[in-house]
Design an enzyme around this catalytic site. Structure first.
Site, short mmCIF file in Angstrom:
data_model
loop_
_atom_site.label_atom_id
_atom_site.label_comp_id
_atom_site.label_asym_id
_atom_site.label_seq_id
_atom_site.Cartn_x
_atom_site.Cartn_y
_atom_site.Cartn_z
N CYS A 85 3.58 1.92 -5.54
CA CYS A 85 2.15 2.61 -5.66
C CYS A 85 1.99 3.42 -6.81
O CYS A 85 0.69 3.96 -7.22
CB CYS A 85 1.85 3.48 -4.33
SG CYS A 85 2.08 2.42 -2.75
N HIS A 323 -6.54 1.55 -0.99
CA HIS A 323 -5.64 1.72 -1.67
C HIS A 323 -5.06 0.52 -1.96
O HIS A 323 -3.89 -0.23 -1.55
CB HIS A 323 -4.42 2.58 -0.88
CG HIS A 323 -3.13 2.79 -1.46
ND1 HIS A 323 -3.25 3.25 -2.79
CD2 HIS A 323 -1.97 3.15 -1.08
CE1 HIS A 323 -1.93 3.52 -3.22
NE2 HIS A 323 -1.29 3.30 -2.04
N1 COA Z 1 -8.65 3.09 7.96
C1 COA Z 1 -9.85 2.96 8.78
N2 COA Z 1 -9.94 1.57 9.36
C2 COA Z 1 -9.14 0.85 9.09
C3 COA Z 1 -7.75 0.79 8.21
C4 COA Z 1 -7.76 2.26 7.93
N3 COA Z 1 -6.42 2.46 7.26
N4 COA Z 1 -7.15 -0.39 8.49
C5 COA Z 1 -7.89 -1.33 9.11
N5 COA Z 1 -9.10 -0.48 9.53
C6 COA Z 1 -10.12 -1.19 10.49
C7 COA Z 1 -10.41 -2.49 9.79
O1 COA Z 1 -11.57 -2.55 8.87
C8 COA Z 1 -10.82 -3.41 11.13
O2 COA Z 1 -12.20 -2.68 11.39
P1 COA Z 1 -13.26 -4.06 12.03
O3 COA Z 1 -12.73 -4.50 13.10
O4 COA Z 1 -14.42 -3.18 12.38
O5 COA Z 1 -13.25 -5.08 11.14
C9 COA Z 1 -9.72 -2.75 12.20
O6 COA Z 1 -9.45 -1.44 11.56
C10 COA Z 1 -8.63 -3.63 12.20
O7 COA Z 1 -8.12 -3.96 11.17
P2 COA Z 1 -6.67 -4.80 10.75
O8 COA Z 1 -6.63 -4.98 9.55
O9 COA Z 1 -6.52 -5.72 11.88
O10 COA Z 1 -5.69 -3.60 11.25
P3 COA Z 1 -4.16 -3.39 11.28
O11 COA Z 1 -3.89 -2.87 12.52
O12 COA Z 1 -3.72 -4.98 10.93
O13 COA Z 1 -3.66 -2.75 10.09
C11 COA Z 1 -2.69 -0.66 9.39
C12 COA Z 1 -3.94 -1.19 10.31
C13 COA Z 1 -2.97 0.89 9.47
C14 COA Z 1 -1.32 -1.11 9.80
C15 COA Z 1 -2.84 -0.89 7.74
O14 COA Z 1 -3.94 -0.41 7.18
C16 COA Z 1 -1.66 -0.49 7.03
O15 COA Z 1 -0.64 -1.10 6.91
N6 COA Z 1 -1.87 0.57 6.18
C17 COA Z 1 -0.87 1.20 5.38
C18 COA Z 1 -0.65 0.58 4.23
C19 COA Z 1 0.30 0.83 3.30
O16 COA Z 1 1.37 1.03 3.81
N7 COA Z 1 0.23 1.34 1.87
C20 COA Z 1 1.33 1.91 0.99
C21 COA Z 1 1.24 3.23 1.27
S1 COA Z 1 2.86 3.71 0.73
#
Ligand code: COA
Length: 370
Positions: A85, A323
């Site tokens: 990142c 991100h």
């Molecule tokens: N913040 C706000 N809303 C979020 C979100 C977030 N971080 N991630 C997903 N959503 C929303 C989506 O838009 C979706 O909304 P909708 O149903 O209205 O369309 C809903 O939540 C479900 O989305 P989905 O993609 O199925 O979520 P998920 O459970 O598969 O993934 C996380 C959620 C948090 C696990 C994922 O965003 C993630 O892994 N984030 C971290 C990424 C990361 O590690 N980056 C590197 C950092 S070192």
């Protein structure tokens, strides 16, 4: 800094889900906007540096240096940086070195990532490439899990409550409402953060930055001047494995890079008016304000509770802007320049890290029209 380097142009796509845009299209949009903004022609660009982490894993595409260069008519030399990142900050640092050495006079830096075309479990596995595959990944950790550990330890050491932690993401979401380039432009209350689904205890959905697509481009030059000077560029590294760290409630690479950058710019934390920091998870924002010297250890939340002279992640940060990992470090400088121009203040800082800050990069911008 061995040369006067100016930020002469910037452009980005909105971060979000771009199913109809390829890596090439995203880069093209950001690069075209940056060239137009800089008031130069594509032919003025001597070198291209592309930041990208996941091209192979999510798009079956490597060799992005040449792909970006071939968007310009004269196909200048190009290279790609990968530091998880922190790929964006490392690309900016490489561009700075090219400019300082005199090898190039005008360098285009573009960060790009496309993460939403593949299932989330594949993205989570690919992102774990930023961790130690031999020592940490076999335990089954994902990055929300890594920062869940950081949050658990931080709460244990400093007594941070879940209710206080809710304030961080809520603030970032409120800030993003006025940012047209943010992925999520809705205000979220602290209570909603605390009530969102659990992802990796104690972190919840609204503690996490999302999975995103996007590109951001900057043009840096020693030949053409502008209102914004790059006053410092510092990169520092640490052990990739958490098992080799003295502590996980503070990141040594962030602290060292900050110290070097402040020395290079001849300023201190109190001189800053705007900071964009790496809030990949809410707890990372608190650790980072402390590592940057903006708050004492364990006191980062006070910065979020008080109305300070300083803005932190006024763009919405990674949490609300999105991100697209390698684009983030480039995009942060675009926001700092915007904020400095609006406030007419002098100093702003961008802080970008990779993994659990095994690489950290700090860039300081000076507004010459302050
Ligand atoms: N913040 C706000 N809303 C979020 C979100 C977030 N971080 N991630 C997903 N959503 C929303 C989506 O838009 C979706 O909304 P909708 O149903 O209205 O369309 C809903 O939540 C479900 O989305 P989905 O993609 O199925 O979520 P998920 O459970 O598969 O993934 C996380 C959620 C948090 C696990 C994922 O965003 C993630 O892994 N984030 C971290 C990424 C990361 O590690 N980056 C590197 C950092 S070192």
């Amino acid at each position: 800094m061995n040369a006067d380097i100016f930020l002469i142009g910037a452009g980005q796509t909105r971060f979000g889900e771009w199913w109809d845009k390829s890596l090439r299209t995203l880069m093209d949009e950001a690069i075209s906007a940056a060239i137009t903004d800089a008031g130069v022609t594509a032919l003025d660009i001597d070198f291209v540096v592309v930041a990208n982490m996941l091209g192979e894993a999510t798009c079956d595409q490597a060799h992005l240096g040449s792909m970006a260069a071939s968007l310009l008519p004269h196909r200048p030399p190009a290279l790609r940086t990968e530091a998880a990142c922190a790929s964006g900050a490392v690309a900016l640092h490489a561009a700075t070195a090219l400019l300082e050495s005199g090898r190039a006079e005008t360098v285009l830096v573009v960060g790009v990532e496309k993460m939403t075309d593949v299932p989330n479990d594949l993205v989570a596995a690919a992102l774990m490439g930023a961790a130690d595959a031999e020592r940490d990944a076999p335990s089954g950790l994902t990055f929300p899990g890594v920062f869940g550990l950081v949050a658990t330890r931080y709460m244990h050491e400093y007594g941070l409550t879940r209710e206080k932690l809710n304030i961080v993401s809520s603030r970032h979401h409120v800030n993003a409402v006025s940012n047209p380039n943010a992925q999520f432009r809705m205000a979220i209350s602290p209570e909603a953060v605390g009530a969102s689904p659990l992802v990796a205890d104690p972190l919840r959905l609204l503690d996490c930055s999302p999975v995103s697509d996007g590109a951001a481009a900057l043009i840096l030059s020693t030949k053409k001047e502008s209102d914004t000077r790059l006053a410092a560029s510092a990169i520092s590294t640490d052990a990739v494995s958490l098992t080799e760290r003295q502590t996980i409630t503070s990141f040594a690479a962030s602290r060292t890079a900050a110290m070097q950058a402040f020395a290079e710019a001849s300023i201190g934390p109190r001189d800053l008016s705007h900071v964009e920091l790496h809030d990949c998870f809410s707890i990372a924002a608190l650790v980072s304000v402390e590592d940057l010297g903006l708050a004492d250890p364990g006191m980062g939340i006070h910065l979020y509770e008080s109305e300070d002279h300083l803005t932190v992640n006024a763009s919405g940060g990674l949490k609300a802007c999105g991100h697209p990992v390698a684009a983030t470090g480039v995009k942060q400088l675009i926001d700092i320049r915007k904020q400095l121009r609006q406030s007419k203040k002098q100093w702003g800082l961008a802080h970008n890290f990779g993994g659990a800050a095994a690489t950290a990069g700090i860039h300081i911008l000076e507004n010459l029209h302050a």
